[in-house]
Structure formats: structure tokens, C-alpha cells
Design a protein around this motif. Structure first.
Motif, short mmCIF file in Angstrom:
data_model
loop_
_atom_site.label_atom_id
_atom_site.label_comp_id
_atom_site.label_asym_id
_atom_site.label_seq_id
_atom_site.Cartn_x
_atom_site.Cartn_y
_atom_site.Cartn_z
N GLU A 8 0.63 -0.99 0.05
CA GLU A 8 0.33 0.16 -0.02
C GLU A 8 0.46 1.19 -0.23
N ILE A 9 1.59 1.29 0.60
CA ILE A 9 3.05 2.42 1.19
C ILE A 9 3.69 2.70 -0.34
N SER A 10 4.09 2.05 -1.25
CA SER A 10 5.18 1.88 -2.29
C SER A 10 4.96 0.59 -3.17
N ASN A 11 5.36 1.01 -4.56
CA ASN A 11 5.18 0.06 -5.55
C ASN A 11 5.54 0.62 -6.18
N GLY A 12 5.94 -0.81 -7.89
CA GLY A 12 6.49 0.44 -8.64
C GLY A 12 7.31 0.48 -8.86
N ASP A 13 7.74 1.66 -9.28
CA ASP A 13 8.90 2.74 -9.37
C ASP A 13 9.26 2.63 -7.95
N ASP A 14 8.25 3.10 -7.26
CA ASP A 14 8.48 3.83 -5.75
C ASP A 14 8.97 2.92 -4.81
N ALA A 15 9.41 1.17 -4.50
CA ALA A 15 9.09 0.14 -3.72
C ALA A 15 10.56 0.46 -3.43
N PRO A 16 10.85 -0.02 -2.08
CA PRO A 16 11.65 0.45 -1.31
C PRO A 16 13.05 -0.76 -2.25
N ALA A 31 18.10 4.77 -6.45
CA ALA A 31 18.89 5.41 -5.21
C ALA A 31 17.70 6.99 -5.54
N ARG A 32 16.05 6.86 -5.47
CA ARG A 32 15.62 7.80 -5.37
C ARG A 32 15.08 7.47 -3.26
N TYR A 33 15.24 8.74 -2.79
CA TYR A 33 14.73 8.86 -1.43
C TYR A 33 13.25 9.13 -1.73
N CYS A 34 12.94 7.84 -0.74
CA CYS A 34 10.92 8.63 -0.37
C CYS A 34 10.95 8.38 1.25
N SER A 35 9.71 9.23 1.04
CA SER A 35 8.92 8.76 2.93
C SER A 35 7.44 9.13 2.84
N VAL A 36 6.93 8.29 3.55
CA VAL A 36 5.39 8.12 3.75
C VAL A 36 5.03 8.49 5.41
N PHE A 37 3.91 9.32 5.52
CA PHE A 37 3.76 8.92 6.91
C PHE A 37 2.32 7.82 6.69
N TYR A 38 1.78 6.85 7.23
CA TYR A 38 1.38 5.54 7.88
C TYR A 38 0.54 5.67 8.98
N GLY A 39 -1.12 5.96 8.70
CA GLY A 39 -1.72 5.91 9.85
C GLY A 39 -2.38 4.76 9.24
N GLY A 40 -2.46 3.47 8.86
CA GLY A 40 -3.64 2.96 8.43
C GLY A 40 -4.01 2.63 7.55
N ALA A 93 -1.70 4.82 3.55
CA ALA A 93 -0.53 5.76 3.50
C ALA A 93 -1.33 7.21 2.58
N GLY A 94 -0.22 7.98 3.28
CA GLY A 94 -0.98 9.21 2.65
C GLY A 94 0.72 10.55 2.79
N ALA A 95 0.32 10.87 2.35
CA ALA A 95 1.39 12.08 1.87
C ALA A 95 2.70 11.42 1.57
N LEU A 96 2.84 10.60 0.64
CA LEU A 96 3.52 10.23 -0.01
C LEU A 96 4.71 11.17 -1.36
N THR A 97 5.60 10.99 -0.71
CA THR A 97 7.25 11.84 -0.92
C THR A 97 8.10 11.08 -1.66
N CYS A 98 8.35 11.31 -2.80
CA CYS A 98 9.31 10.06 -3.45
C CYS A 98 9.74 11.05 -4.35
N SER A 99 11.95 11.32 -3.98
CA SER A 99 12.46 12.77 -4.67
C SER A 99 12.32 12.03 -6.70
N THR A 100 12.13 12.73 -7.78
CA THR A 100 12.05 12.61 -9.11
C THR A 100 13.07 12.06 -9.73
N THR A 101 14.36 12.47 -8.71
CA THR A 101 15.46 12.25 -9.70
C THR A 101 16.20 11.23 -8.40
#
Length: 166
Positions: free
Chosen positions: A4-12, A36-45, A47-55
Motif C-alpha cells: 500500500e505504501i509503495s510499489n513499482g518504481d517507488d518500491a524500496p 537511488a531516489r529517496y522516499c518518505s510517507v506518513f502511514y496511519g492505517g 498511506a498518505g503524503a507519499l513523497t519521492c524525489s524525482t531523480t
């Protein structure tokens, strides 16, 4: 949860998710993608506010430096304002907003060639502006650095609820 948090290109990458902040509201996670992109997410039950760098992150350098990666209310699960900070080839010993010493939490260490990048999470009680003062340790000893926040202190007007760090 991971799907739910990340998949595809944004997977860890293989290191997975690293918690930045854990509180009643949920958890903030940080990770590095396989490209090698950095991501962060707030998860409270959910996923919300997912942020990943574009490069891919290519700023990691052998020279010691501090870099503010993310800041805002979605980077803290316990308080009003959170920061995700990268320290290249140095260790944060203390961080302060004016006279207030902040709690610094080591989130992850990333090895990149000749450089070591350590990711830290920091939480503040209120939305903050100005600069933080950091005491860091490098191979040649202790140093003091200034880390500017995204909003300069001059942009805060009297009566705002913002905390001004100087």
C-alpha cells in the motif's frame, strides 16, 4: 502495508523501510528506491503524503555536509513538525533551535562509494522557521554548522504561531 505504501518504481531497495517517527497518529517511514531516489510517507492505517524525489540522489559527497531533505507536518507522527536530514561524512552530536536542544534520531546509514550518508529524523513542537545549529563530529574533530530551514525567520510575522529558530 508495504504494497500500500509503495510499489513499482517507488518500491524500496533491499534495506526496506526505516521508521523516522512513531506516534499515536501513525508512523513516518523513509526508504531508498532501487534507482537511488529517496522516499518518505506518513502511514496511519493507510498511506498518505507519499513523497519521492524525482531523480536519483547524486549529491552524496566525500566532503562533510548537512542537507535538509524534507520538512513539514507530515514528517512527524508525534509532534507538529518533522525534519529528515542527511549528514554526509559526519555525525550529528546535537541539534538546537535557539536554546532548545532537539532530539535527533538516526534513521539509516547509506554507503555510496567513498561517502557515508546518515539519515536523521528530528521533531519540533511547532512549525518552525530560521536556522538550526548543529554540533557535528568529523574525522578531524568537532565542528558547528548552521542548517537553514525552508522558511527564513524574516518571513514570520509577529503573532504567527511559528517557532523561530536562530
Amino acid at each position: 502495508m508495504l504494497s500500500e505504501i509503495s510499489n513499482g518504481d517507488d518500491a524500496p531497495d533491499r534495506a526496506g523501510l526505516s521508521p523516522v517517527s512513531v506516534g499515536r497518529r501513525g508512523t513516518v517511514f523513509f526508504w531508498v528506491t532501487t534507482d537511488a531516489r529517496y522516499c518518505s510517507v506518513f502511514y496511519g492505517g493507510r498511506a498518505g503524503a507519499l513523497t519521492c524525489s524525482t531523480t536519483p540522489d547524486d549529491r552524496t559527497s566525500p566532503a562533510p555536509t548537512l542537507d535538509l531533505l524534507h520538512e513539514g507536518d507530515v514528517y512527524s507522527a508525534r509532534s507538529a513538525y518533522g525534519l529528515i536530514i542527511a549528514a554526509d561524512n559526519e555525525t550529528i552530536r546535537s541539534l538546537s533551535c535557539g536554546d532548545e536542544r532537539l532530539v535527533v534520531r538516526r534513521v539509516r546509514v547509506i554507503e555510496a562509494g567513498e561517502a557515508t550518508r546518515t539519515i536523521y529524523g528530528v521533531e519540533l513542537d511547532r512549525t518552525s522557521a530560521g536556522v538550526l545549529r548543529a554540533e557535528v563530529v568529523r574525522a578531524d574533530g568537532r565542528h558547528t554548522e548552521i542548517l537553514p530551514l525552508g522558511t527564513p525567520a524574516d518571513n514570520v510575522t509577529a503573532g504567527d504561531s511559528w517557532q523561530v529558530c536562530a
